[in-house]
Enzyme design. Structure first.
Site, mmCIF file in Angstrom:
data_model
loop_
_atom_site.group_PDB
_atom_site.id
_atom_site.type_symbol
_atom_site.label_atom_id
_atom_site.label_comp_id
_atom_site.label_asym_id
_atom_site.label_seq_id
_atom_site.Cartn_x
_atom_site.Cartn_y
_atom_site.Cartn_z
ATOM 1 N N ASP A 1 10.319 8.478 -10.477
ATOM 2 C CA ASP A 1 9.859 8.204 -9.115
ATOM 3 C C ASP A 1 10.658 7.030 -8.555
ATOM 4 O OD1 ASP A 1 8.377 8.626 -6.844
ATOM 5 O OD2 ASP A 1 6.640 7.480 -7.520
ATOM 6 N N GLN B 1 -3.086 1.044 -3.835
ATOM 7 C CA GLN B 1 -2.645 -0.175 -3.180
ATOM 8 C C GLN B 1 -2.726 -1.331 -4.168
ATOM 9 O OE1 GLN B 1 -5.204 -0.462 0.256
ATOM 10 N NE2 GLN B 1 -6.538 -1.981 -0.697
ATOM 11 N N VAL B 2 -1.997 -2.413 -3.850
ATOM 12 C CA VAL B 2 -1.785 -3.498 -4.793
ATOM 13 C C VAL B 2 -2.250 -4.810 -4.183
ATOM 14 C CG1 VAL B 2 -0.031 -4.799 -6.072
ATOM 15 C CG2 VAL B 2 0.140 -2.314 -5.889
ATOM 16 N N SER C 1 0.849 -1.191 0.000
ATOM 17 C CA SER C 1 0.000 0.000 0.000
ATOM 18 C C SER C 1 0.879 1.233 0.000
ATOM 19 C CB SER C 1 -0.910 -0.004 1.235
ATOM 20 O OG SER C 1 -1.760 1.112 1.232
ATOM 21 N N ALA C 2 0.580 2.145 -0.910
ATOM 22 C CA ALA C 2 1.375 3.372 -1.038
ATOM 23 C C ALA C 2 0.456 4.581 -0.928
ATOM 24 C CB ALA C 2 2.140 3.368 -2.357
#
Length: 534
Positions: A288, A138-139, A133-134
């Site tokens: 990034d 989220q993944v 989760s960023a």
């Protein structure tokens, strides 16, 4: 927007008070007039219970509560251990991929709404618990019906209003800085915020990220330096991205990298080579590159390969910017400070009336101490401060189009410091730049440039023809005369009408081709009068 901005300011103030960030601020060596503010802040008059959290944890939790823009700021800071105390840097590292996830039920509902199908109709297996989760998304891990292991990335709900509020305040602060400070105007803060606004909104479009990942994968197809996961376009939507699942070691997991006997020197050098390849060969670079987005393959530790994910932010340079940067870096590596100074003047980054000798001496004073030293012995914080002082002295302007590149350089330098502190950054990059400069003047490149110029000939011919036509009829695009709009004055319209060969429309209100047809109109009217008299 103004109401939202006020509400956001109050939210920021509550977070500052909750985590006692004002204590961290006033602990710094600030000027006396700023330190005096602590006596007029009303919440400092009230008794407050002591917090059991460390200062690093308080800062991390505050940035998490404030949302994606502040989280990304913390991610950038986490790579600069030379600028931060170790305890704060360790806490900010947790912002890379350990941001608290949002409700999995909401995530599943968003994915199904975007795909227009139930989860079970698309995936053979779907892990409800997030894999990572960023700040923006989220993944989840999953498996397609066809058997491929994939990850499913979904955008956090409700981000745009928060981002809009933060950007509103950033614009207010940037405009105030430009009005109040001449030094701030040299940094173009409003332009910088505008570039960041575009970047952060682009990151919310996962179709754009998918396209960036496909392009970066194509650029490094078959390369031992970098691997980019495959995108499954059939299941990509603006808020959902499905791509190949990768297995690797996070680049900051130095213990695991050491256990598999990774060649750390080669890993650090390949990181520098990847950056310069993206910037100068492809003019398309991952912007990034914080540690949460970079992994190392476990296949060949003696010849380590990077794996890059999260291509939501990419940068590119114009050929002019590429050439300018290459010439500056090349002169910089050669310690030709006079050439560096001249290039800055020629490019307009400093005023044309700048004294070359003085500017050269200032650059030498800043740059000379950092040569022939490993990365661990260079204090880039001091170098940046002295460069800023030089910039103010010579009215050097920051170029907003290079902000992403500067941010990526900070990430690369911070990552290189962690992987291999003895890396000689200059000797690693110089051969690449020399090779790139030679290729730019090679016969093959010159022939390609000539070919591209020939391809422009039909376009230039069309432009020339259009220009000549406009010159031959200088008034063809003029607006109609005032009397042309007076529908009640039929006599003036008759007199203003051109002869039929001139392209005017008689008594219909159509466009006149030329105002110079007055004599013809008068002659027609006189002729009609004489016929009637007879």
């Amino acid at each position: 927007m103004k109401l939202l901005a006020v509400r956001r300011l109050l939210r920021i103030q509550r977070v500052v008070i909750r985590y006692r960030l004002d204590d961290l601020l006033f602990a710094l060596p600030l000027p006396w007039f700023l330190l005096a503010l602590r006596f007029v802040l009303p919440w400092r008059w009230l008794p407050r219970r002591p917090l059991e959290l460390s200062r690093g944890a308080r800062l991390r939790l505050a940035l998490q509560d404030l949302g994606p823009i502040f989280i990304k700021f913390g991610q950038i800071l986490s790579t600069r251990r030379d600028l931060l105390p170790e305890d704060i840097a360790d806490e900010l590292m947790l912002l890379q991929d350990r941001v608290p996830p949002f409700d999995s039920k909401v995530s599943v509902a968003l994915i199904e709404a975007q795909l227009g199908k139930k989860i079970s109709e698309v995936f053979k297996r779907f892990d409800v618990e997030p894999l990572a989760s960023a700040s923006v998304a989220q993944v989840h891990a999953a498996q397609l019906k066809s058997g491929e292991e994939v990850v499913v990335k979904v955008i956090r709900p409700g981000l745009k209003p928060v981002i809009a509020q933060d950007l509103a305040w950033l614009f207010i602060l940037a405009r105030a800085a430009e009005r109040l400070s001449a030094d701030a105007r040299l940094l173009h803060p409003v332009d910088v915020v505008q570039d960041y606004e575009k970047t952060i909104y682009d990151e919310l479009d996962l179709l754009r990220e998918a396209a960036n990942a496909s392009q970066l994968r194509r650029n490094f197809e078959g390369s031992p330096l970098l691997y980019v996961p495959q995108v499954y376009w059939d299941w990509c939507r603006p808020k959902v991205l499905v791509m190949e699942r990768i297995y690797g070691i996070q680049v900051t997991d130095l213990a695991t990298l050491a256990d598999q006997r990774t060649d750390m020197k080669m890993l650090a050098e390949r990181g520098v080579e990847i950056f310069f390849t993206q910037v100068f060969r492809d003019s398309f670079f991952h912007a990034d590159m914080h540690p949460g987005n970079i992994f190392v393959s476990t296949v060949q530790p003696w010849s380590p390969q990077y794996i890059a994910i999260d291509c939501g932010i990419v940068g590119s340079l114009t050929p002019e910017d590429q050439d300018y940067l290459a010439r500056n870096l090349f002169a910089f590596f050669k310690r030709d400070y006079r050439r560096v100074a001249q290039l800055h003047i020629d490019s307009g980054w400093v005023p044309a009336e700048t004294k070359l000798n003085e500017f050269e001496a200032a650059i030498r004073t800043v740059c000379e101490p950092i040569f022939e030293k490993p990365l661990k012995d260079i204090s880039f914080g001091q170098v940046l401060m002295r460069l800023f002082q030089t910039a103010r002295r010579f009215n050097m302007e920051v170029q907003p189009q290079l902000v992403l590149l500067q941010k990526t350089l900070l990430n690369i330098e911070g990552l290189g410091r962690q992987l291999y502190p003895d890396l000689d950054l200059w000797n690693t990059a110089q051969p690449f730049l020399e090779r790139w400069m030679r290729e730019r003047v090679s016969p093959r490149t010159l022939l390609g440039n000539v070919q591209s110029q020939f391809e422009q000939i039909p376009h230039l011919a069309n432009m020339t023809r259009d220009l000549l036509e406009r010159m031959s009829q200088p008034h063809a695009q003029d607006p109609p005369p005032p009397w042309h709009k007076r529908k009640d004055d039929w006599f003036l319209r008759l007199l203003g009408a051109a002869h039929l060969g001139g392209g005017a429309v008689l008594a219909t209100g159509g466009p006149l081709s030329q105002v110079g047809h007055w004599p013809a109109g008068i002659m027609v009217a006189v002729g009609l009068y004489l016929v009637v008299r007879r």
